[in-house]
Design a protein around this motif. Structure first.
Motif, PDB file in Angstrom:
ATOM      1  N   MET A   6      34.284  47.641  44.212  1.00  0.00           N
ATOM      2  CA  MET A   6      35.195  46.640  43.677  1.00  0.00           C
ATOM      3  C   MET A   6      34.643  46.129  42.353  1.00  0.00           C
ATOM      4  SD  MET A   6      36.258  42.895  45.213  1.00  0.00           S
ATOM      5  CE  MET A   6      34.648  42.191  45.252  1.00  0.00           C
ATOM      6  N   SER A   7      35.455  46.145  41.335  1.00  0.00           N
ATOM      7  CA  SER A   7      35.080  45.650  40.025  1.00  0.00           C
ATOM      8  C   SER A   7      35.304  44.145  39.977  1.00  0.00           C
ATOM      9  CB  SER A   7      35.935  46.344  38.964  1.00  0.00           C
ATOM     10  OG  SER A   7      35.722  45.755  37.717  1.00  0.00           O
ATOM     11  N   LEU A   8      34.329  43.421  39.444  1.00  0.00           N
ATOM     12  CA  LEU A   8      34.445  41.968  39.371  1.00  0.00           C
ATOM     13  C   LEU A   8      35.511  41.509  38.390  1.00  0.00           C
ATOM     14  CD1 LEU A   8      30.739  40.770  39.571  1.00  0.00           C
ATOM     15  CD2 LEU A   8      32.474  40.708  41.340  1.00  0.00           C
ATOM     16  N   ASP A   9      35.791  42.334  37.380  1.00  0.00           N
ATOM     17  CA  ASP A   9      36.776  41.904  36.399  1.00  0.00           C
ATOM     18  C   ASP A   9      38.183  42.398  36.746  1.00  0.00           C
ATOM     19  OD1 ASP A   9      35.638  44.247  33.826  1.00  0.00           O
ATOM     20  OD2 ASP A   9      36.445  44.574  35.820  1.00  0.00           O
ATOM     21  N   SER A  10      38.357  42.985  37.909  1.00  0.00           N
ATOM     22  CA  SER A  10      39.677  43.420  38.354  1.00  0.00           C
ATOM     23  C   SER A  10      40.538  42.196  38.655  1.00  0.00           C
ATOM     24  CB  SER A  10      39.547  44.274  39.616  1.00  0.00           C
ATOM     25  OG  SER A  10      40.818  44.527  40.152  1.00  0.00           O
ATOM     26  N   LYS A  11      41.773  42.242  38.166  1.00  0.00           N
ATOM     27  CA  LYS A  11      42.690  41.130  38.438  1.00  0.00           C
ATOM     28  C   LYS A  11      43.520  41.400  39.679  1.00  0.00           C
ATOM     29  CE  LYS A  11      42.775  39.656  33.733  1.00  0.00           C
ATOM     30  NZ  LYS A  11      42.736  38.364  33.255  1.00  0.00           N
ATOM     31  N   THR A  63      42.091  41.599  46.349  1.00  0.00           N
ATOM     32  CA  THR A  63      41.267  42.440  47.202  1.00  0.00           C
ATOM     33  C   THR A  63      41.420  42.023  48.664  1.00  0.00           C
ATOM     34  OG1 THR A  63      39.379  40.945  47.081  1.00  0.00           O
ATOM     35  CG2 THR A  63      39.565  42.622  45.343  1.00  0.00           C
ATOM     36  N   GLU A  64      40.722  42.728  49.528  1.00  0.00           N
ATOM     37  CA  GLU A  64      40.714  42.369  50.950  1.00  0.00           C
ATOM     38  C   GLU A  64      40.143  40.960  51.139  1.00  0.00           C
ATOM     39  OE1 GLU A  64      38.478  43.920  54.926  1.00  0.00           O
ATOM     40  OE2 GLU A  64      39.322  45.462  53.599  1.00  0.00           O
ATOM     41  N   LEU A  65      39.143  40.604  50.339  1.00  0.00           N
ATOM     42  CA  LEU A  65      38.571  39.256  50.423  1.00  0.00           C
ATOM     43  C   LEU A  65      39.619  38.199  50.089  1.00  0.00           C
ATOM     44  CD1 LEU A  65      36.206  37.305  50.822  1.00  0.00           C
ATOM     45  CD2 LEU A  65      35.579  37.716  48.425  1.00  0.00           C
ATOM     46  N   ASP A  66      40.460  38.473  49.094  1.00  0.00           N
ATOM     47  CA  ASP A  66      41.525  37.526  48.740  1.00  0.00           C
ATOM     48  C   ASP A  66      42.482  37.330  49.912  1.00  0.00           C
ATOM     49  OD1 ASP A  66      40.775  37.058  45.952  1.00  0.00           O
ATOM     50  OD2 ASP A  66      41.332  39.165  45.661  1.00  0.00           O
ATOM     51  N   ALA A  67      42.769  38.411  50.636  1.00  0.00           N
ATOM     52  CA  ALA A  67      43.638  38.312  51.814  1.00  0.00           C
ATOM     53  C   ALA A  67      42.967  37.486  52.905  1.00  0.00           C
ATOM     54  CB  ALA A  67      43.975  39.713  52.336  1.00  0.00           C
ATOM     55  N   GLU A  68      41.658  37.653  53.090  1.00  0.00           N
ATOM     56  CA  GLU A  68      40.927  36.865  54.092  1.00  0.00           C
ATOM     57  C   GLU A  68      40.901  35.393  53.718  1.00  0.00           C
ATOM     58  OE1 GLU A  68      37.055  38.560  54.851  1.00  0.00           O
ATOM     59  OE2 GLU A  68      37.919  40.570  55.008  1.00  0.00           O
ATOM     60  N   ILE A  69      40.674  35.112  52.440  1.00  0.00           N
ATOM     61  CA  ILE A  69      40.678  33.719  51.969  1.00  0.00           C
ATOM     62  C   ILE A  69      42.066  33.109  52.189  1.00  0.00           C
ATOM     63  CG2 ILE A  69      40.566  32.256  49.899  1.00  0.00           C
ATOM     64  CD1 ILE A  69      38.292  34.160  48.921  1.00  0.00           C
ATOM     65  N   GLY A  70      43.108  33.852  51.853  1.00  0.00           N
ATOM     66  CA  GLY A  70      44.469  33.380  52.058  1.00  0.00           C
ATOM     67  C   GLY A  70      44.761  33.082  53.519  1.00  0.00           C
ATOM     68  N   ALA A  71      44.276  33.941  54.394  1.00  0.00           N
ATOM     69  CA  ALA A  71      44.483  33.728  55.831  1.00  0.00           C
ATOM     70  C   ALA A  71      43.774  32.466  56.303  1.00  0.00           C
ATOM     71  CB  ALA A  71      43.986  34.939  56.612  1.00  0.00           C
ATOM     72  N   GLU A 121      48.178  32.428  50.184  1.00  0.00           N
ATOM     73  CA  GLU A 121      48.127  32.665  51.620  1.00  0.00           C
ATOM     74  C   GLU A 121      48.431  34.119  51.972  1.00  0.00           C
ATOM     75  OE1 GLU A 121      49.122  28.240  53.408  1.00  0.00           O
ATOM     76  OE2 GLU A 121      50.566  29.837  53.744  1.00  0.00           O
ATOM     77  N   GLN A 122      49.279  34.758  51.216  1.00  0.00           N
ATOM     78  CA  GLN A 122      49.617  36.161  51.461  1.00  0.00           C
ATOM     79  C   GLN A 122      48.570  37.112  50.883  1.00  0.00           C
ATOM     80  OE1 GLN A 122      53.537  36.452  49.715  1.00  0.00           O
ATOM     81  NE2 GLN A 122      54.540  35.675  51.568  1.00  0.00           N
ATOM     82  N   GLY A 123      47.624  36.572  50.119  1.00  0.00           N
ATOM     83  CA  GLY A 123      46.624  37.424  49.481  1.00  0.00           C
ATOM     84  C   GLY A 123      47.171  38.168  48.282  1.00  0.00           C
ATOM     85  N   PHE A 155      34.894  31.567  52.991  1.00  0.00           N
ATOM     86  CA  PHE A 155      34.106  32.801  52.988  1.00  0.00           C
ATOM     87  C   PHE A 155      33.468  33.069  54.337  1.00  0.00           C
ATOM     88  CE2 PHE A 155      34.364  31.155  48.714  1.00  0.00           C
ATOM     89  CZ  PHE A 155      34.839  32.259  48.029  1.00  0.00           C
ATOM     90  N   GLY A 156      33.952  32.403  55.376  1.00  0.00           N
ATOM     91  CA  GLY A 156      33.494  32.705  56.715  1.00  0.00           C
ATOM     92  C   GLY A 156      32.636  31.648  57.373  1.00  0.00           C
TER      93      GLY A 156
END
Length: 142
Positions: free
Chosen positions: A1-6, A9-17, A48-50, A74-75
């Motif tokens: 995963m690139s840090l500068d990708s807009k 990601t899966e992490l964004d979906a987890e945060i949204g959840a 919320e939808q990621g 983040f868990g």
């Protein structure tokens, strides 16, 4: 995963959840959360939808609005220690000491009335996200 990708990601979906789960646990709707966090209803839906990546400032605003530590997204689980430390800080603050001293001077019926009022104010604060639960112009009435 690139840090500068807009791209989300899966992490964004987890945060949204986690945002959605906590919001529902507090019985808030997306509009209320958006108002409390300073974002639009549509942004809350996308987070919320990621579908959107949440910037650190947005996570801090959501954490405040949802009464959690940023690490929750983040868990990190909510802990009794975290909640207890906030309670203890208040109890030992000048306002906490003053409140407890005044409360102990009341009879049982008046204590129950005061507790009911404070619980109602706390619920209103959670729903509206107002600073300290009381608008500054209403402080004189209390």
């Amino acid at each position: 995963m690139s840090l500068d990708s807009k791209k989300p990601t899966e992490l964004d979906a987890e945060i949204g959840a986690r945002i959605r789960s906590r919001r529902k646990a507090l019985k808030m709707n997306q509009t209320e959360l958006g108002l409390a966090a300073g974002v639009s209803y549509q942004q809350v839906v996308k987070y919320e939808q990621g579908a959107n990546r949440a910037a650190s400032a947005a996570l801090v605003a959501f954490a405040s609005a949802l009464s959690v530590h940023v690490g929750y997204f983040f868990g990190e689980e909510l802990s009794a220690d975290y909640e207890e430390s906030a309670i203890m800080r208040f109890i030992h603050s000048p306002e906490g000491v003053e409140l407890n001293e005044a409360y102990t001077r009341l009879d049982d019926d008046k204590r129950r009335m005061v507790l009911g009022i404070v619980e109602d104010m706390g619920a209103l604060h959670s729903r509206l996200g107002t600073a300290n639960g009381v608008h500054s112009e209403n402080r004189a009435c209390m």
